[in-house]
Motif scaffolding. Structure first.
Motif, mmCIF file in Angstrom:
data_model
loop_
_atom_site.group_PDB
_atom_site.id
_atom_site.type_symbol
_atom_site.label_atom_id
_atom_site.label_comp_id
_atom_site.label_asym_id
_atom_site.label_seq_id
_atom_site.Cartn_x
_atom_site.Cartn_y
_atom_site.Cartn_z
ATOM 1 N N ARG A 17 0.852 -1.183 0.000
ATOM 2 C CA ARG A 17 0.000 0.000 0.000
ATOM 3 C C ARG A 17 0.897 1.245 0.000
ATOM 4 N N PRO A 18 0.431 2.361 -0.534
ATOM 5 C CA PRO A 18 1.271 3.565 -0.572
ATOM 6 C C PRO A 18 1.515 4.120 0.827
ATOM 7 N N GLU A 19 2.734 4.619 1.033
ATOM 8 C CA GLU A 19 3.081 5.254 2.301
ATOM 9 C C GLU A 19 2.843 6.752 2.173
ATOM 10 N N MET A 20 1.815 7.236 2.832
ATOM 11 C CA MET A 20 1.416 8.626 2.713
ATOM 12 C C MET A 20 2.049 9.533 3.763
ATOM 13 N N ASN A 21 2.685 8.959 4.773
ATOM 14 C CA ASN A 21 3.202 9.765 5.876
ATOM 15 C C ASN A 21 4.725 9.763 5.930
ATOM 16 N N VAL A 22 5.369 9.579 4.791
ATOM 17 C CA VAL A 22 6.830 9.643 4.746
ATOM 18 C C VAL A 22 7.255 11.096 4.947
ATOM 19 N N GLN A 23 8.107 11.335 5.930
ATOM 20 C CA GLN A 23 8.481 12.702 6.286
ATOM 21 C C GLN A 23 9.984 12.900 6.209
ATOM 22 N N PRO A 24 10.421 14.058 5.730
ATOM 23 C CA PRO A 24 11.854 14.395 5.813
ATOM 24 C C PRO A 24 12.191 14.910 7.210
ATOM 25 N N GLN A 25 13.450 14.976 7.508
ATOM 26 C CA GLN A 25 13.903 15.575 8.760
ATOM 27 C C GLN A 25 13.881 17.100 8.611
ATOM 28 N N ILE A 26 13.278 17.777 9.576
ATOM 29 C CA ILE A 26 13.196 19.236 9.567
ATOM 30 C C ILE A 26 14.258 19.789 10.515
ATOM 31 N N VAL A 27 15.092 20.703 10.010
ATOM 32 C CA VAL A 27 16.144 21.333 10.807
ATOM 33 C C VAL A 27 15.891 22.835 10.816
ATOM 34 N N PHE A 28 15.725 23.403 12.001
ATOM 35 C CA PHE A 28 15.489 24.836 12.153
ATOM 36 C C PHE A 28 16.831 25.539 12.361
ATOM 37 N N VAL A 29 17.134 26.470 11.458
ATOM 38 C CA VAL A 29 18.396 27.208 11.525
ATOM 39 C C VAL A 29 18.062 28.676 11.789
ATOM 40 N N ASN A 30 18.406 29.145 12.993
ATOM 41 C CA ASN A 30 18.231 30.555 13.330
ATOM 42 C C ASN A 30 19.502 31.290 12.933
ATOM 43 N N ASN A 31 19.438 32.008 11.835
ATOM 44 C CA ASN A 31 20.610 32.665 11.266
ATOM 45 C C ASN A 31 20.678 34.126 11.727
ATOM 46 N N LYS A 32 21.881 34.692 11.642
ATOM 47 C CA LYS A 32 22.123 36.112 11.932
ATOM 48 C C LYS A 32 21.794 36.471 13.384
ATOM 49 N N CYS A 33 22.189 35.587 14.290
ATOM 50 C CA CYS A 33 22.021 35.883 15.721
ATOM 51 C C CYS A 33 23.171 36.781 16.196
ATOM 52 N N SER A 34 22.874 37.671 17.117
ATOM 53 C CA SER A 34 23.943 38.467 17.710
ATOM 54 C C SER A 34 24.733 37.601 18.692
ATOM 55 N N GLU A 35 25.917 38.062 19.060
ATOM 56 C CA GLU A 35 26.751 37.263 19.966
ATOM 57 C C GLU A 35 26.102 37.118 21.334
ATOM 58 N N LEU A 36 25.330 38.125 21.750
ATOM 59 C CA LEU A 36 24.654 38.033 23.042
ATOM 60 C C LEU A 36 23.529 37.010 23.011
ATOM 61 N N GLU A 37 22.972 36.741 21.825
ATOM 62 C CA GLU A 37 21.882 35.773 21.702
ATOM 63 C C GLU A 37 22.372 34.337 21.628
ATOM 64 N N LEU A 38 23.658 34.143 21.435
ATOM 65 C CA LEU A 38 24.214 32.787 21.402
ATOM 66 C C LEU A 38 24.489 32.323 22.829
ATOM 67 N N CYS A 39 23.421 32.120 23.561
ATOM 68 C CA CYS A 39 23.542 31.734 24.965
ATOM 69 C C CYS A 39 22.536 30.633 25.274
ATOM 70 N N GLN A 40 22.741 29.980 26.397
ATOM 71 C CA GLN A 40 21.882 28.865 26.791
ATOM 72 C C GLN A 40 20.438 29.299 27.004
ATOM 73 N N GLN A 41 20.228 30.497 27.521
ATOM 74 C CA GLN A 41 18.877 30.956 27.812
ATOM 75 C C GLN A 41 18.048 31.092 26.533
ATOM 76 N N VAL A 42 18.608 31.695 25.511
ATOM 77 C CA VAL A 42 17.899 31.848 24.231
ATOM 78 C C VAL A 42 17.684 30.491 23.581
ATOM 79 N N TYR A 43 18.648 29.643 23.673
ATOM 80 C CA TYR A 43 18.545 28.304 23.083
ATOM 81 C C TYR A 43 17.433 27.492 23.749
ATOM 82 N N ASP A 44 17.360 27.546 25.074
ATOM 83 C CA ASP A 44 16.320 26.814 25.800
ATOM 84 C C ASP A 44 14.934 27.368 25.494
ATOM 85 N N ARG A 45 14.840 28.690 25.381
ATOM 86 C CA ARG A 45 13.546 29.301 25.081
ATOM 87 C C ARG A 45 13.013 28.839 23.729
#
Length: 430
Positions: free
Chosen positions: A281-309
């Protein structure tokens, strides 16, 4: 007859004459040649030679004709017009016309536009760049205008500076990528760079050169964005969702979820019978892997708090979705100071500056020299994604593309999409 006469007739080659002549002393003279017999033999030889030459000429000419004809044809084919090479004819309805054995060797050193801005596929150009060997792996990218999609995807090639190059915009509404551009890496990874989604510049381009088919402008923009996302969801193994800034783009995430729901019922390989894929039977729910890339972050935003949020937000929004959004990317592999958890979403942060370097407070062992290191970690983790198993994973690159063309036709004719469009019109009209 006197002896002088017999000698003269013999020398003249008269038939029946003596083979010898007599000299002045009356003694017989030795005759070296019988000219009459010799002339007859020469005549026979000439006739035989002429007849034999005609036969040999007939035999020798035919092979020359057979051997020379392909050479002439090859010379004609070797000089096509440069315009046809750069812009091969596009076709969406007949992708099966090109036979694999008639194609040139795959070209993995240049960008190939496989779909133009008017949704026409360039089948000939795409098939020339793809191979007929078993297996394929596709990485696509989606995002809004100016998010840095082409820059991030270029880092996945062996020559980032010359792959999906970006030219300065000539006006505010310009967008760099039109349609879909394809690049095949040395590892035979197919990279797909797409035009921006949810973009007013795409709408402006269509209003100038095409038609909205009677659809209101806002609805048309959202509909074409859904078409692009549905298409990549159906044909890709990994999709990079690139957004600008450290915060998650909720509009993009909602559009991604909507496209996933509308994609239901679109087969994975519509041109291949199920028995050849080893399926009942046809597989209708085949999914690719989704990767979220947050680009152009400031250096202050590259922290654990922003990442966890961001992780908490993605979990809450995608928990009811069938998308594959976790288990592939670990940001802690690039920056060990971040918490490591296999259940976290596929989230990766990139700095705004290309020459990013950690603060001096960070330990030397954790420092990265530049953004190249972050992109290299992202690339390696994406390329390590699990390939399709069984016969589905043995589909060649050219067969994958032929099925992709058919998939886009099915998306345009989808009943779910048509019903969604009717609903949007009813809402707009009140």
């Amino acid at each position: 007859m006197p002896s002088e006469e017999r000698g003269r007739y013999a020398i003249a080659g008269v038939p029946g004459a003596s083979l010898q002549s007599v000299g002045p002393d009356g003694q017989p003279k030795r005759q070296l040649f019988d000219f009459g017999a010799t002339n007859e033999k020469r005549s026979r030889d000439r006739r035989r030679k002429k007849e034999g030459g005609q036969k040999r000429e007939t035999v020798s000419v035919a092979p020359k004709t057979i051997l020379q004809t392909p050479v002439i044809l090859e010379r004609r084919d070797a000089k096509p017009s440069p315009q046809l090479d750069r812009n091969p004819p596009s076709s969406r309805s007949r992708p099966e016309d090109m036979h694999p054995m008639q194609e040139e060797a795959p070209n993995a050193a240049s960008i190939t536009k496989i779909m133009d801005s008017f949704e026409s596929f360039r089948v000939d150009a795409a098939l020339r760049a793809l191979a007929d060997y078993p297996g394929h792996f596709v990485v696509g990218v989606i995002g809004k205008q100016g998010a840095g999609k082409s820059t991030v995807l270029s880092a996945f090639s062996e020559d980032p500076q010359n792959t999906f190059t970006i030219a300065p915009a000539t006006k505010p509404l310009d967008h760099q990528t039109t349609g879909i551009d394809m690049y095949v890496t040395a590892e035979r990874i197919i990279l797909l760079d797409t035009q921006p989604v949810l973009s007013w510049s795409v709408l402006e381009h269509t209003l100038r050169y095409g038609s909205l088919d009677g659809i209101p402008a806002e609805i048309w923009r959202d509909l074409k964005s859904l078409h692009s996302i549905m298409f990549l969801l159906a044909i890709s193994d990994v999709i990079l969702v690139v957004s600008e800034g450290a915060d998650a783009d909720m509009e993009m995430i909602r559009c991604l979820k909507r496209a996933d729901m509308l994609k239901h019922g679109i087969p994975e390989f519509p041109l291949i019978p199920l028995e050849k894929l080893g399926l009942s039977r046809p597989e209708m729910n085949v999914q690719p892997q989704i990767v979220f890339v947050n680009n152009k972050c400031s250096e202050l935003e590259l922290c654990q708090q922003v990442y966890d949020r961001n992780n908490l937000l993605l979990k809450s929004v995608l928990s009811d979705s069938k998308l594959e959004w976790q288990g592939l990317i670990s940001f802690s592999n690039a920056l060990p100071r971040f918490n490591k958890d296999t259940e976290l979403p596929n989230l990766f942060l990139l700095p705004y500056s290309w020459h990013y370097k950690h603060s001096e407070k960070v330990e030397a062992a954790e420092e990265l020299e530049s953004m190249d290191d972050l992109l290299r970690h992202l690339r390696n983790q994406v390329f390590a994604a699990t390939r399709k198993s069984g016969k589905r994973g043995q589909i060649s690159e050219r067969d994958w593309f032929r099925n992709a063309v058919k998939t886009y036709d099915l998306i345009l004719k989808s009943e779910l999409v048509a019903e969604y469009l009717k609903t949007l019109r009813r809402i707009k009209n009140g």
